[in-house]
Write a protein that holds these residues in place. Structure first.
Motif, PDB file in Angstrom:
ATOM      1  N   ARG A 308     -15.970 -30.912  -9.748  1.00  0.00           N
ATOM      2  CA  ARG A 308     -16.270 -29.505  -9.503  1.00  0.00           C
ATOM      3  C   ARG A 308     -16.918 -29.371  -8.137  1.00  0.00           C
ATOM      4  NH1 ARG A 308     -18.873 -26.318 -14.388  1.00  0.00           N
ATOM      5  NH2 ARG A 308     -16.706 -26.169 -14.944  1.00  0.00           N
ATOM      6  N   ILE A 387      -7.956 -25.834 -11.043  1.00  0.00           N
ATOM      7  CA  ILE A 387      -8.216 -24.389 -11.147  1.00  0.00           C
ATOM      8  C   ILE A 387      -8.969 -23.986  -9.910  1.00  0.00           C
ATOM      9  CG2 ILE A 387      -9.119 -22.615 -12.654  1.00  0.00           C
ATOM     10  CD1 ILE A 387      -7.810 -24.387 -14.311  1.00  0.00           C
ATOM     11  N   SER A 388      -8.560 -22.862  -9.347  1.00  0.00           N
ATOM     12  CA  SER A 388      -9.258 -22.421  -8.156  1.00  0.00           C
ATOM     13  C   SER A 388      -9.955 -21.103  -8.426  1.00  0.00           C
ATOM     14  CB  SER A 388      -8.234 -22.279  -7.028  1.00  0.00           C
ATOM     15  OG  SER A 388      -8.636 -21.277  -6.139  1.00  0.00           O
ATOM     16  N   LEU A 389     -11.226 -21.023  -8.090  1.00  0.00           N
ATOM     17  CA  LEU A 389     -11.967 -19.767  -8.138  1.00  0.00           C
ATOM     18  C   LEU A 389     -12.109 -19.340  -6.689  1.00  0.00           C
ATOM     19  CD1 LEU A 389     -12.991 -21.428 -10.761  1.00  0.00           C
ATOM     20  CD2 LEU A 389     -14.775 -19.747 -10.798  1.00  0.00           C
ATOM     21  N   HIS A 390     -11.168 -18.553  -6.255  1.00  0.00           N
ATOM     22  CA  HIS A 390     -11.117 -18.208  -4.839  1.00  0.00           C
ATOM     23  C   HIS A 390     -12.374 -17.468  -4.425  1.00  0.00           C
ATOM     24  CE1 HIS A 390      -9.595 -17.505  -0.977  1.00  0.00           C
ATOM     25  NE2 HIS A 390      -9.171 -16.288  -1.136  1.00  0.00           N
ATOM     26  N   GLY A 391     -13.049 -17.988  -3.434  1.00  0.00           N
ATOM     27  CA  GLY A 391     -14.299 -17.384  -3.002  1.00  0.00           C
ATOM     28  C   GLY A 391     -15.495 -18.199  -3.471  1.00  0.00           C
ATOM     29  N   TYR A 392     -15.251 -19.182  -4.340  1.00  0.00           N
ATOM     30  CA  TYR A 392     -16.356 -19.992  -4.835  1.00  0.00           C
ATOM     31  C   TYR A 392     -16.057 -21.481  -4.706  1.00  0.00           C
ATOM     32  CZ  TYR A 392     -20.158 -21.529  -7.849  1.00  0.00           C
ATOM     33  OH  TYR A 392     -21.271 -22.139  -8.335  1.00  0.00           O
ATOM     34  N   ASP A 395     -12.080 -26.557  -9.511  1.00  0.00           N
ATOM     35  CA  ASP A 395     -12.325 -27.566 -10.547  1.00  0.00           C
ATOM     36  C   ASP A 395     -11.044 -28.359 -10.714  1.00  0.00           C
ATOM     37  OD1 ASP A 395     -14.273 -25.575 -12.940  1.00  0.00           O
ATOM     38  OD2 ASP A 395     -14.748 -26.433 -10.992  1.00  0.00           O
TER      39      ASP A 395
END
Lengths: 412, 457
Positions: A308, A387-392, A395
């Motif tokens: 992460r 998994i991408s949390l765009h802007g953060y 994982d």
């Protein structure tokens, strides 16, 4: 080296490869060839050894058999059995690789990088093929193991070379075809190396928990720790500073796996995470680097490893291409029609050095890290998801199957 | 409005538990006082049995509506339309709803008709089918709305239908559960997902129109962004990411604390907690509540397995707890940190908003994981929705849990698939990754800009 005895190839292939590493020497390379291009081509075209061997069917070895070869107590008969299997199987597999390379479009085959790989495989094929067929004494076996060792090490940088070659040839082949070719190549390479290294390892029996190159008591925490140190160093060389990498979860887990594979996968993922963390932190003006966290879990059938980071994530539009070969967010040098030129500075030389150091090569830029890591993960029935949390941040979930009886029928 | 009918002995309601706890609680929802009175009402309003010959020939009317396409809207359109409301606009939106609802209902009725005949004869499925037909008939006959009075009348009709249709989710769940053997799992999932998505869409349109009308009729209501916390109908333009998560977390922790009588794990929120966005609060709260509930329960049941038996007689529970104390691991004595915390990370990108819910509840095993989104029964879980016999009505809203209208200890089995339907409705998403033996991560993605069309596929 025994290779110099083979008719038609007076120089070791490693020499060719070294020379190919820099552009300016290409001219030199052409002039130092002991025979004309014309001559070599004629020799290869009419030489149907390759086709004969490639047409033989592969006798896949199941994982069970491979492990059985190396199960203690090791007797000389088992050793010879393993040697003979390897001696008969490897030429067939290598011939298939040579054939696949021969089937590439002509223009691609003339690319110096691709060509060097072709020669490498051809040489190795010839080498094994001309080794005595029956191995039934220690002397021959030792020579065979020595030869295998040299061959394995000469092939260790195949992937970066192929990567560079295909980067230059992008416009001559459909990306679909490149993908299929590379998938086959890499998959076959993993199997071939597994067979070769298993046999070599039988001669280096010093660790009781190892069966060949499979470690029955592999501690992911320890391995991740050493990969972290390597990646952090690389990051420092490249960027001047590095984020911390923490390991948590069920850290006492041990399982049965091939350490080199796991090392490769983890290094690639950590490289991505560290690079993203540093670059994103610089971009948004953050003061401190957030940690990269690696969590280990042990389930009934799978070992889970989650990496992460807070490196800003991958934009939604780029997400479908991250597992494509040659997809990279590193600005490319103007080689085969690339875009911008990177500024030359005093650290460029050092980072180019970093490009040749260690396991995988550069910290980024070839675009092979993720697709390769996924192939390795899937090889023994595992999986890799991002998994991408765009802007953060991102994982990455890695699931690896223990190498146990359930994989007995897995064909290598 | 409810005609008096003889008490019927309806065979398939035999299993229903009549000792409902919610009878004595405050119910903001227009729930019926007992299941039987409700079922009577439905039976009496149904025009004809589903598989009568008249129905077959009446179907021609349905064809007209099925052939018309659905006109989807975006969240932004809802907001902009409702922001500067005039009488003309209110009537216009009323007519849009008036024409859309029958079309959407018709499409779903056609889906029912395409199910295998044996499935259609299941009493639960049949009930929903009859409900839909009667609603369709009622709605399509409504004339064009030309003034505010007609609009009010229309809203009342729709309100009544919404109330009647609260049984749909439980009935569908029970019916599907019983028909699992007759349908391929993919077909079943597709059917249920389409049904639920369409249901949400119709309720959004209906509730928005009702809310706008009520606000219009309310003399004290002030429109514009300054009034009433930024609500435009049922859409809130002032949803605050951190606040919503905290609210859902507090809600579920209170419920768990009350049932289990132990301090539940903390929920730590980090990331972009100050993001403001426009969304329908009911939807986002339901999703977050379900996921947080799963996480908190998972953690508590992993570390204190005796809590699984909380609904059993107290002596048995004490026995389990005594056994547990003997072999419990060394955990800190601090009551607030007996369990590892749940961590919720909010990430705001240029187009999407992500909520990541990470727990250490031991993960989901490999047998169950492939089936978490499915409505079909699995080899290990034979009757997935059997608890719905105890839940006659369900609106799929958080208030039902908050006010214990639905008993909190009941495992309904629909939380995850329903949350996924909610998430995907405005073209968002819900994914779940698990690390067997450690914990689970759930990722909710919703569109920030509100410019995505309704997803009715």
């Amino acid at each position: 080296m025994t290779i110099s005895n083979i008719r038609g190839f007076n120089k070791p292939s490693k020499f060719f490869y070294d020379i190919l590493s820099s552009h300016q020497s290409l001219q030199f390379f052409r002039n130092t060839r002991p025979y004309s291009t014309q001559h070599e081509m004629i020799v290869s075209f009419y030489d149907d050894k390759v086709t004969k061997y490639a047409e033989k069917s592969i006798r896949p070895v199941t994982l069970k058999e491979l492990i059985r070869f190396g199960q203690p107590p090791l007797s000389t008969s088992k050793l010879f059995e393993s040697a003979n299997y390897t001696r008969s199987e490897l030429p067939v597999r290598l011939a298939r690789r040579v054939k696949a390379l021969q089937n590439l479009p002509f223009i691609v085959g003339t690319n110096p990088y691709i060509k060097s790989i072709y020669k490498l495989y051809f040489d190795s094929f010839e080498l094994i093929r001309s080794f005595p067929e029956r191995i039934n004494n220690e002397e021959t076996d030792k020579k065979f193991a020595e030869m295998l060792r040299n061959m394995v090490s000469s092939h260790s940088d195949n992937i970066p070379t192929l990567a560079k070659g295909f980067q230059e040839c992008k416009k001559y082949m459909l990306s679909e075809d490149i993908k299929n070719f590379l998938d086959d190549m890499i998959h076959a390479r993993i199997g071939t190396r597994l067979i070769a290294e298993q046999h070599i390892a039988l001669h280096d029996l010093n660790n009781s928990s190892y069966i060949g190159i499979i470690d029955t008591k592999l501690e992911p925490r320890q391995l991740i720790q050493s990969c972290s140190n390597f990646v952090k160093e690389l990051c420092e060389i490249h960027y001047g500073s590095t984020p911390d990498i923490l390991v948590n979860g069920q850290i006492d887990t041990t399982f049965t796996y091939v350490p080199v594979h796991l090392e490769y996968i983890i290094s690639e993922i950590l490289k991505n995470s560290c690079r993203a963390t540093v670059e994103y932190t610089q971009k948004i003006g953050r003061v401190e680097f957030p940690h990269v966290t690696v969590t280990i879990s042990k389930g009934k059938n799978f070992i889970g490893i989650r990496v992460r980071d807070q490196g800003g994530g991958v934009p939604a539009k780029d997400l479908p291409s991250i597992f494509d070969y040659s997809y990279t967010t590193v600005p490319q040098d103007d080689i085969g029609g690339g875009s911008c030129n990177t500024k030359e500075n005093i650290f460029a030389g050092v980072s180019k050095m970093a490009m040749q150091s260690g396991l995988g090569g550069p910290i980024a830029g070839l675009g092979y890290g993720l697709p390769l890591a996924r192939i390795y993960a899937k090889y023994f029935g595992g999986s890799m998801d991002l998994i991408s949390l765009h802007g953060y941040g991102c994982d990455v979930f890695l699931k690896l199957k223990q190498i146990d009886e359930s994989l007995d029928d897995l064909q290598i | 409005m409810v005609p008096r009918v003889q008490r019927l002995n309806l065979h398939w309601s035999r299993q229903v538990n009549h000792s409902f706890r919610y009878k004595s609680r405050i119910r903001p929802f227009p729930y019926f006082s007992s299941p039987n009175s409700f079922f009577q009402t439905i039976k009496s309003t149904v025009q004809s049995r589903a598989y009568s010959p008249q129905q077959f020939y009446k179907n021609r009317i349905l064809d007209q509506y099925v052939s018309q396409p659905v006109n989807t809207i975006t969240l932004r359109q809802l907001v902009v339309f409702g922001r500067n409301l005039t009488e003309d606009r209110l009537l216009k939106s009323g007519n849009y709803v008036r024409t859309e609802l029958p079309i959407r209902l018709a499409h779903r009725i056609r889906d029912f008709q395409n199910l295998p005949f044996i499935v259609g004869t299941n009493p639960h499925i049949e009930m929903v089918y009859d409900l839909y037909w009667s609603a369709f008939e009622k709605l399509r006959k409504f004339p064009t709305i030309t003034n505010l009075d007609e609009n009010d009348e229309y809203c009342d009709t729709v309100k009544g239908l919404l109330k009647e249709h609260l049984v749909v989710i439980p009935q569908l769940a029970l019916g599907i559960s019983e028909c699992s053997q007759h349908l391929h799992p993919d077909q079943l999932d597709r059917f249920m997902n389409t049904m639920l998505r369409s249901r949400i869409s119709r309720r959004v349109l209906a509730e928005q129109q009702i809310a706008l009308t009520e606000n219009w009729n309310d003399p004290g209501y002030v429109y514009g962004q300054d009034g009433h916390d930024g609500y435009i109908g049922i859409v809130s333009t002032q949803c605050k990411s951190g606040e919503i998560v905290q609210r859902c977390a507090d809600m579920t922790r209170n419920v768990c604390r009350t049932i289990y009588k132990v301090e539940p794990p903390q929920v730590l929120v980090d990331g972009h907690v100050d993001t403001t966005f426009a969304y329908i609060p009911d939807h986002i709260e339901y999703m977050l509540y379900e996921l947080l509930n799963n996480s908190i329960r998972g953690v508590m049941l992993k570390f204190s397995p005796s809590l699984k038996h909380v609904s059993e007689p107290p002596e048995l529970l004490q026995q389990f707890q005594k056994l547990e104390r003997l072999k419990s691991p060394d955990i800190s004595k601090d009551p607030s940190s007996i369990y590892p915390p749940i961590s919720v990370t909010i990430s705001s990108g240029p187009t999407d908003l992500y909520f990541r819910i990470s727990d250490q509840g031991g993960g989901i095993s490999d047998e169950i994981y492939p089936h978490i989104w499915s409505f079909a029964s699995t080899p290990t879980l034979n009757n997935k929705f059997e608890n719905f016999v105890k839940v006659p009505q369900m609106a799929a809203k958080v208030q039902e849990y908050e006010q214990s209208i639905i008993p909190p200890t009941l495992h309904l089995g629909i939380g995850l698939p329903m949350s996924k339907v909610y998430a995907e409705y405005w073209s968002g998403g819900l994914t779940l990754f698990t690390m067997d033996g450690y914990g689970t991560d759930a990722y909710v993605k919703i569109s920030r800009l509100g410019n995505r069309e309704e997803n009715l596929e």
